[in-house]
Design a protein around this motif. Structure first.
Motif, PDB file in Angstrom:
ATOM      1  N   ILE A 296     -66.459 -22.470  -5.441  1.00 56.51           N
ATOM      2  CA  ILE A 296     -67.073 -23.936  -5.438  1.00 56.51           C
ATOM      3  C   ILE A 296     -66.897 -24.497  -3.929  1.00 56.51           C
ATOM      4  O   ILE A 296     -67.703 -25.035  -3.192  1.00 56.51           O
ATOM      5  CB  ILE A 296     -66.397 -24.790  -6.351  1.00 56.51           C
TER       6      ILE A 296
ATOM      7  N   MET B 241     -69.500 -22.906  -1.648  1.00 56.45           N
ATOM      8  CA  MET B 241     -70.782 -23.483  -2.107  1.00 56.45           C
ATOM      9  C   MET B 241     -71.008 -24.805  -1.449  1.00 56.45           C
ATOM     10  O   MET B 241     -72.050 -25.088  -0.927  1.00 56.45           O
ATOM     11  CB  MET B 241     -71.188 -23.515  -3.330  1.00 56.45           C
ATOM     12  N   ARG B 242     -69.904 -25.431  -1.663  1.00 58.66           N
ATOM     13  CA  ARG B 242     -69.822 -26.869  -0.701  1.00 58.66           C
ATOM     14  C   ARG B 242     -70.051 -26.709   0.841  1.00 58.66           C
ATOM     15  O   ARG B 242     -70.922 -27.328   1.622  1.00 58.66           O
ATOM     16  CB  ARG B 242     -68.576 -27.760  -0.765  1.00 58.66           C
TER      17      ARG B 242
ATOM     18  N   LEU C  63     -63.010 -19.654  -9.234  1.00 59.61           N
ATOM     19  CA  LEU C  63     -64.145 -20.657  -9.075  1.00 59.61           C
ATOM     20  C   LEU C  63     -63.692 -21.736  -8.238  1.00 59.61           C
ATOM     21  O   LEU C  63     -64.616 -22.259  -7.292  1.00 59.61           O
ATOM     22  CB  LEU C  63     -64.190 -21.435 -10.360  1.00 59.61           C
ATOM     23  N   PRO C  64     -62.335 -22.272  -7.794  1.00 61.87           N
ATOM     24  CA  PRO C  64     -62.205 -23.281  -6.746  1.00 61.87           C
ATOM     25  C   PRO C  64     -62.739 -22.505  -5.438  1.00 61.87           C
ATOM     26  O   PRO C  64     -63.171 -23.247  -4.772  1.00 61.87           O
ATOM     27  CB  PRO C  64     -60.676 -23.248  -6.694  1.00 61.87           C
TER      28      PRO C  64
ATOM     29  N   TYR D 128     -73.760 -25.940   1.356  1.00 65.48           N
ATOM     30  CA  TYR D 128     -74.391 -27.259   1.253  1.00 65.48           C
ATOM     31  C   TYR D 128     -74.413 -28.021   2.381  1.00 65.48           C
ATOM     32  O   TYR D 128     -75.454 -28.560   2.729  1.00 65.48           O
ATOM     33  CB  TYR D 128     -74.036 -27.821  -0.179  1.00 65.48           C
TER      34      TYR D 128
END
Length: 107
Positions: free
Chosen positions: A48, A51-52, A44-45, A55
């Motif tokens: 994430i 995704m950042r 997950l890290p 974004y």
């Protein structure tokens, strides 16, 4: 002016957040974590952070001035610093400062 309703709302939100942060430790205190939870803790890290990045870079227009130059320079700085120093906090802060300086003073 002190607003008791706003203070109570912030206190409730803070307590729920703290409870949710400690809940996994309460659930798994006397046993090992399931394999799925351990797997999520490993992957997950990275997901994430990916995704950042997507974004933050989603609205770059390579066909209009400044052609994404501040973003590309800042991303290159973050990657270069992280490869060189292996310090996530230094990389993120430096990239943010670089981007803000480029956008405010150069482009």
């Amino acid at each position: 002016m002190f607003d008791i309703h706003a203070a109570a709302l912030v206190a409730v939100i803070a307590l729920v957040t703290i409870f949710l942060r400690f809940l996994p430790f309460l659930i798994f205190r006397n046993r090992t974590s399931p394999a799925f939870v351990t797997y999520l803790g490993k992957v997950l890290p990275f997901a994430i952070m990916g995704m950042r990045v997507v974004y933050c870079l989603r609205n770059i227009s390579f066909s209009a001035i400044p052609f994404g130059i501040p973003e590309v320079i800042s991303v290159a700085l973050v990657v270069g610093l992280h490869v060189w120093k292996k310090n996530t906090l230094l990389s993120i802060i430096s990239g943010t400062v670089c981007y803000m300086l480029l956008v405010q003073m150069v482009f």
